[in-house]
Scaffold this motif. Sequence first.
Motif, PDB file in Angstrom:
ATOM      1  N   THR A  91       0.807  -1.217   0.000  1.00 41.72           N
ATOM      2  CA  THR A  91       0.000   0.000   0.000  1.00 41.72           C
ATOM      3  C   THR A  91       0.849   1.281   0.000  1.00 41.72           C
ATOM      4  O   THR A  91       1.865   1.355   0.704  1.00 41.72           O
ATOM      5  CB  THR A  91      -0.905  -0.034   1.256  1.00 41.72           C
ATOM      6  OG1 THR A  91      -1.442  -1.364   1.354  1.00 41.72           O
ATOM      7  CG2 THR A  91      -2.028   0.965   1.173  1.00 41.72           C
ATOM      8  N   GLU A  92       0.404   2.285  -0.759  1.00 43.98           N
ATOM      9  CA  GLU A  92       1.159   3.534  -0.891  1.00 43.98           C
ATOM     10  C   GLU A  92       1.036   4.373   0.384  1.00 43.98           C
ATOM     11  O   GLU A  92       0.217   5.311   0.473  1.00 43.98           O
ATOM     12  CB  GLU A  92       0.652   4.316  -2.122  1.00 43.98           C
ATOM     13  CG  GLU A  92       1.436   5.579  -2.473  1.00 43.98           C
ATOM     14  CD  GLU A  92       2.807   5.315  -3.068  1.00 43.98           C
ATOM     15  OE1 GLU A  92       3.284   4.168  -3.077  1.00 43.98           O
ATOM     16  OE2 GLU A  92       3.420   6.285  -3.535  1.00 43.98           O
ATOM     17  N   ASN A  93       1.838   4.015   1.388  1.00 46.88           N
ATOM     18  CA  ASN A  93       1.768   4.681   2.686  1.00 46.88           C
ATOM     19  C   ASN A  93       3.164   4.626   3.306  1.00 46.88           C
ATOM     20  O   ASN A  93       3.751   3.538   3.415  1.00 46.88           O
ATOM     21  CB  ASN A  93       0.728   3.918   3.542  1.00 46.88           C
ATOM     22  CG  ASN A  93       0.618   4.468   4.936  1.00 46.88           C
ATOM     23  OD1 ASN A  93       1.555   4.408   5.722  1.00 46.88           O
ATOM     24  ND2 ASN A  93      -0.546   4.996   5.240  1.00 46.88           N
ATOM     25  N   ASP A 238      -7.738   4.828  -4.111  1.00 48.78           N
ATOM     26  CA  ASP A 238      -6.968   5.057  -2.880  1.00 48.78           C
ATOM     27  C   ASP A 238      -5.516   5.391  -3.214  1.00 48.78           C
ATOM     28  O   ASP A 238      -4.915   6.297  -2.627  1.00 48.78           O
ATOM     29  CB  ASP A 238      -7.060   3.840  -1.933  1.00 48.78           C
ATOM     30  CG  ASP A 238      -6.702   2.518  -2.625  1.00 48.78           C
ATOM     31  OD1 ASP A 238      -6.702   2.436  -3.865  1.00 48.78           O
ATOM     32  OD2 ASP A 238      -6.409   1.540  -1.898  1.00 48.78           O
ATOM     33  N   THR A 239      -4.981   4.688  -4.200  1.00 46.85           N
ATOM     34  CA  THR A 239      -3.592   4.953  -4.617  1.00 46.85           C
ATOM     35  C   THR A 239      -3.494   6.357  -5.241  1.00 46.85           C
ATOM     36  O   THR A 239      -2.560   7.108  -4.937  1.00 46.85           O
ATOM     37  CB  THR A 239      -3.131   3.856  -5.602  1.00 46.85           C
ATOM     38  OG1 THR A 239      -3.270   2.587  -4.952  1.00 46.85           O
ATOM     39  CG2 THR A 239      -1.696   4.044  -6.033  1.00 46.85           C
ATOM     40  N   SER A 242      -3.522   8.873  -2.430  1.00 49.12           N
ATOM     41  CA  SER A 242      -2.242   8.898  -1.688  1.00 49.12           C
ATOM     42  C   SER A 242      -1.164   9.625  -2.480  1.00 49.12           C
ATOM     43  O   SER A 242      -0.383  10.397  -1.915  1.00 49.12           O
ATOM     44  CB  SER A 242      -1.762   7.472  -1.397  1.00 49.12           C
ATOM     45  OG  SER A 242      -2.692   6.791  -0.621  1.00 49.12           O
ATOM     46  N   GLU A 245      -1.696  13.328  -2.338  1.00 52.30           N
ATOM     47  CA  GLU A 245      -1.319  13.866  -1.016  1.00 52.30           C
ATOM     48  C   GLU A 245       0.201  14.011  -0.894  1.00 52.30           C
ATOM     49  O   GLU A 245       0.687  14.990  -0.330  1.00 52.30           O
ATOM     50  CB  GLU A 245      -1.882  12.967   0.095  1.00 52.30           C
ATOM     51  CG  GLU A 245      -3.388  13.165   0.236  1.00 52.30           C
ATOM     52  CD  GLU A 245      -4.061  12.203   1.212  1.00 52.30           C
ATOM     53  OE1 GLU A 245      -5.178  12.501   1.641  1.00 52.30           O
ATOM     54  OE2 GLU A 245      -3.472  11.146   1.531  1.00 52.30           O
TER      55      GLU A 245
END
Length: 283
Positions: A91-93, A238-239, A242, A245
């Motif tokens: 996940t891109e986090n 969601d990607t 992200s 952001e």
Amino acid sequence: MEIKTVGVVGAGTMGHGIAQVFAAHGFDVRLADTSDAAVGRGLAGIESSLERLLAKEKITAADKTSTLGRIGATTDLATLAGAELVVEAVTENLVVKTELLQTLDRVCGPETILASNTSSISLTRLAAATGRPDRVIGMHFMNPVPLMELVEIIRALQTAEETYRRIHDLALRLGKTPVSVRDSPGFVSNRVLMPMINEAIFALHEGLATAEDIDTVMKLGMHHPMGPLALADLIGLDTCLSILEVLQDGFGDPKYRPCPLLRQMVDAGYLGRKTGRGFYRYD
Ligand SMILES: CC(=O)CC(=O)SCCNC(=O)CCNC(=O)[C@H](O)C(C)(C)COP(=O)(O)OP(=O)(O)OC[C@H]1O[C@@H](n2cnc3c(N)ncnc32)[C@H](O)[C@@H]1OP(=O)(O)O
Ligand SMILES: NC(=O)C1=CN([C@@H]2O[C@H](COP(=O)(O)OP(=O)(O)OC[C@H]3O[C@@H](n4cnc5c(N)ncnc54)[C@H](OP(=O)(O)O)[C@@H]3O)[C@@H](O)[C@H]2O)C=CC1
């Protein structure tokens, strides 16, 4: 040390495609995710992608069998210990990736290269979280991985020249075209792509046209293979959020402000193809 075994962590949209491409080019692959269900979805994605390539006569039935035979699935990161390269596609986090890279740093041999498929996050920050910053690098594949030619290669400030050279050569061995890009939010691909996708979402949000018509403008008017809203669904909303952001935080420029409709879609769980609903429905 020659790269023979490749670990891929994250069996989602990108991870399964990355595992497929490495296996198709003769590497032994260990595909890891957090649950058996996630790993199973990844393997099913590989099977269906190979089936499409077979139907289009791009590969033979023997290629399909041998590719699948080179992929092992796991939920235990310790089984990646012997890999010469691990590519993370989780996940891109920043927090998720940092924790994962720290675990891989502990588990893997000292020579293992840790590559990240991040779309936007600073490689310099990711590298600094490990005890081997010279062997951390960005290897940014495009979606869908088996079909897209580009790999953006992003060097952290700490990346050794030797690491860069090996990953560059590896991308060529995979039949891809590597492009070297400096470490900067969103690199080149998403610095250019995401503002376009975001603007298309604003156009929808403001009621300028329907989703289909916005996409038709870009497909027929600009000859894009897919409209920006269909592409956002393919990437995952969601990607996309992200990445926007990271661009907004990284540059401090309001021009990257994610459209409120994008946030709402993500809040609703309408993440695109992977959840069956985004700007379009996928039943
Ligand atoms: C976000 C990031 O960090 C970076 C990124 O990756 S940004 C995204 C970059 N990718 C793009 O821009 C893709 C743009 N689209 C395209 O180039 C083309 O539409 C495409 C290459 C995806 C498909 O072209 P095509 O082969 O002519 O289409 P077609 O055979 O009809 O297949 C289209 C479909 O299969 C997918 N697909 C086709 N073959 C596939 C394969 N072997 N494996 C996986 N997916 C495949 C497509 O996404 C699409 O899905 P549906 O059929 O379910 O609608
Ligand atoms: N989608 C795209 O078009 C592109 C994405 N990328 C990048 O690739 C990366 C992956 O994106 P994408 O495949 O789309 O994301 P997905 O959401 O499709 O898949 C992510 C996968 O990672 C798993 N995961 C999360 N945390 C961990 C962990 N700690 N250990 C193991 N597995 C974990 C998730 O499991 P669970 O669901 O159980 O949390 C999920 O299966 C991101 O960095 C993204 O920015 C790069 C190019 C294109």
